[in-house]
Design an enzyme around this catalytic site. Structure first.
Site, PDB file in Angstrom:
ATOM      1  N   GLU A   1      33.072  27.816  41.276  1.00 31.30           N
ATOM      2  CA  GLU A   1      32.756  26.516  41.013  1.00 31.30           C
ATOM      3  C   GLU A   1      32.799  25.440  41.815  1.00 31.30           C
ATOM      4  O   GLU A   1      33.411  24.166  42.041  1.00 31.30           O
ATOM      5  CB  GLU A   1      33.499  25.935  39.652  1.00 31.30           C
ATOM      6  CG  GLU A   1      33.482  26.947  38.529  1.00 31.30           C
ATOM      7  CD  GLU A   1      34.022  26.047  37.018  1.00 31.30           C
ATOM      8  OE1 GLU A   1      34.751  25.114  37.392  1.00 31.30           O
ATOM      9  OE2 GLU A   1      34.210  26.877  36.237  1.00 31.30           O
TER      10      GLU A   1
ATOM     11  N   GLU B   1      33.481  32.639  32.786  1.00 27.62           N
ATOM     12  CA  GLU B   1      34.454  32.034  32.075  1.00 27.62           C
ATOM     13  C   GLU B   1      33.871  31.177  30.932  1.00 27.62           C
ATOM     14  O   GLU B   1      32.702  30.597  31.003  1.00 27.62           O
ATOM     15  CB  GLU B   1      34.816  30.868  33.197  1.00 27.62           C
ATOM     16  CG  GLU B   1      36.064  30.996  33.954  1.00 27.62           C
ATOM     17  CD  GLU B   1      36.873  29.680  34.438  1.00 27.62           C
ATOM     18  OE1 GLU B   1      36.606  28.546  33.928  1.00 27.62           O
ATOM     19  OE2 GLU B   1      37.070  29.745  35.949  1.00 27.62           O
TER      20      GLU B   1
HETATM   21  C1  GCO Z   1      37.226  25.569  35.491  1.00 25.46           C
HETATM   22  C2  GCO Z   1      38.241  26.182  36.158  1.00 25.46           C
HETATM   23  C3  GCO Z   1      39.383  26.947  35.236  1.00 25.46           C
HETATM   24  C4  GCO Z   1      39.757  25.865  34.339  1.00 25.46           C
HETATM   25  C5  GCO Z   1      38.903  26.349  33.008  1.00 25.46           C
HETATM   26  C6  GCO Z   1      39.246  25.330  31.559  1.00 25.46           C
HETATM   27  O1  GCO Z   1      36.174  25.734  35.123  1.00 25.46           O
HETATM   28  O2  GCO Z   1      37.571  24.117  35.352  1.00 25.46           O
HETATM   29  O3  GCO Z   1      37.508  27.441  36.588  1.00 25.46           O
HETATM   30  O4  GCO Z   1      40.336  26.758  36.240  1.00 25.46           O
HETATM   31  O5  GCO Z   1      41.265  25.770  34.045  1.00 25.46           O
HETATM   32  O6  GCO Z   1      37.589  26.208  33.161  1.00 25.46           O
HETATM   33  O7  GCO Z   1      38.945  23.996  31.954  1.00 25.46           O
END
Ligand code: GCO
Length: 476
Positions: A170, A372
């Protein structure tokens, strides 16, 4: 929902990240990352209860029992973890820390012994503080060479151990939240959108440099990236202005990440905005174009978009110049507000289905992973344990995700895997331990203090039941 069995080789795993689970922040040669520094600095640590990742889930010491538990409780065939740069290269470049490398070798070995392959991410936000201090980290072009050197060293040591390599998680998130007028994440540099865009520019070049190293090394896995985002829809579908705003938001929030990977350059609307602080050279475009074998989507929610009137460089929404409203009715959650009760499961799920469709049709992306997605519940810490473990809202939420993935597969979209976030409750950045995403509960309080007892949640058994069963039967 009856449906075809999952395609052969469909990946089902669960994800975690180093800073959020490992703890042992200063053990066996590891040096501070920008998150250690950011959270140890009391003036910036306005995290709930002053929590930090100093101990987190103590995974650095507990991985030998955690990994078989992940496989047993969740039925996952893949464990998706991230590597802490400061364990491998304590000073950010140069000599390797053998104890750090040995930890990750042991995580991989224990994953194999538990029947899991690995997706391995080089970078999930925990930049060495030494590079931040030396030249401002992601705001300097020097980061590209240091990231290339780090990637080369990790590939040399572990290159053939992971079926999939993710260069970084990200970039838009860590660049948007770590910089800008009101940064709430490390390194927390108060600045302007220009610094956010500069960070993103160098992150994309660092990604391309790491992929170049991977391909030069001839390693046998696949390499890609995980991008964040969601799907923007017109606030009023009948309004041409709102439809244009939704498309513009997709260009700035998803296209700014994805377009360079497939076309070599930013989306036209971003280029034409005149707001870019940096442009790619012809050589950089060549390195960027085609720099993914797969694309990971970390998509959680959708939003509505409408133009920001009288948008100028002084406007908060500049240069996107669109206002967005989170929480599309049935894409699920904003952290802490599950809306499982009001979903229409038969409508195409705008976030997951819409996100896969968008990148496949707009950029001809293939080998797409839902890399994710998950449901964060605010204050889960304070609920009675029995209620925490019978997480029926999270099950309903995941049912929506599975429905969306089935729709995508039925429509022939190039979906190849699903990696729920997260295997286990962990440090949720500025929400500390007060928001829980885990399919397995950890018995600690909102400050991260407690017995560290692991307790599988019903949602993990649900995903195991559905996804494992579907390999033998025809039901989602
Ligand atoms: C994100 C990160 C994760 C977060 C998950 C929940 O996308 O912010 O990859 O580390 O913990 O997404 O917010």
């Amino acid at each position: 929902l009856d449906g075809d069995a999952l395609p052969e080789g469909f990946i089902y795993g669960c994800a975690t990240s180093a800073y959020q689970i490992e703890g042992a922040w200063n053990v066996d040669g590891k040096t501070p990352s920008i998150w250690d520094t950011f959270l140890h600095n009391k003036s910036t640590n306005d995290v709930t209860y002053g929590a930090t990742g100093d101990s987190a889930d103590e995974f650095y010491h507990r991985y030998r029992t955690d990994l078989p538990l992940f496989q047993r409780a969740l039925g996952v065939g893949t464990y998706d973890f991230t590597i802490a740069w400061t364990r491998i290269m304590p000073s950010g470049r140069g000599p390797l820390n053998e104890k750090g490398l040995q930890f990750y070798r042991d995580v991989i070995r224990t994953s194999r012994a538990s029947g899991m392959s690995n997706i391995c991410t080089l970078y999930h936000w925990d930049l060495p503080q030494s590079l931040q201090a030396e030249y401002g980290g992601w705001l300097s072009r020097k980061i590209v060479d240091d990231f290339r050197g780090y990637a080369r060293a990790v590939f040399k040591a572990l290159g053939d151990e992971c079926s999939h390599w993710v260069t970084m998680n990200e970039p838009r998130t860590f660049c948007t939240e770590g910089f800008g007028p009101d940064p709430d994440s490390a390194p927390g540099i108060v600045s302007t959108y220009k610094e956010q865009y500069t960070c993103m520019h160098y992150a994309l070049l660092a990604h391309a440099a790491a992929v170049d190293e991977f391909r030069l090394g001839g390693y046998k896995g696949k390499i890609g990236i995980k991008i964040d985002g969601g799907v923007s829809l017109p606030l009023n579908p009948a309004s041409a202005a709102d439809r244009e705003a939704a498309a513009r938001t997709m260009d700035f929030e998803v296209g700014r990440d994805v377009a360079p990977l497939y076309t070599g350059d930013y989306p036209r609307s971003v280029l034409e905005s005149g707001a870019l602080p940096l442009q790619f050279t012809a050589a950089e475009k060549r390195l960027l174009k085609g720099s993914v074998d797969f694309l990971g989507l970390d998509f959680y929610t959708s939003q509505w978009a409408t133009p920001t009137p009288n948008c100028t460089p002084a406007s908060d929404s500049y240069p996107e110049c669109t206002a967005t409203y989170q929480q599309h009715p049935y894409t699920g959650i904003d952290i802490g507000r599950p809306t499982a009760s009001d979903w229409n499961f038969d409508a195409p799920h705008p976030t997951i289905y819409g996100g896969i469709k968008y990148v496949a049709e707009t950029y001809n992306a293939t080998n797409i992973l839902v890399s994710e997605t998950g449901m964060g519940v605010l204050n889960e810490t304070n609920l009675p344990l029995a209620q925490v473990l019978e997480d029926v809202d999270r099950i309903a939420w995941y049912r929506g995700v599975l429905t969306a993935m089935k729709q995508a597969l039925d429509d022939g979209l190039p979906l190849v895997g699903f990696i729920p976030w997260s295997c286990i409750d962990n440090f949720e950045w500025t929400d500390g331990y007060n928001v829980r995403f885990g399919l397995i509960n950890v018995a600690y309080d909102a400050a991260g203090k407690g017995s560290q007892q692991r307790n599988p949640k019903l949602s993990g058994a649900y995903l195991k039941g559905v996804l494992t069963r579907v390999r033998d039967s025809l039901h989602f």
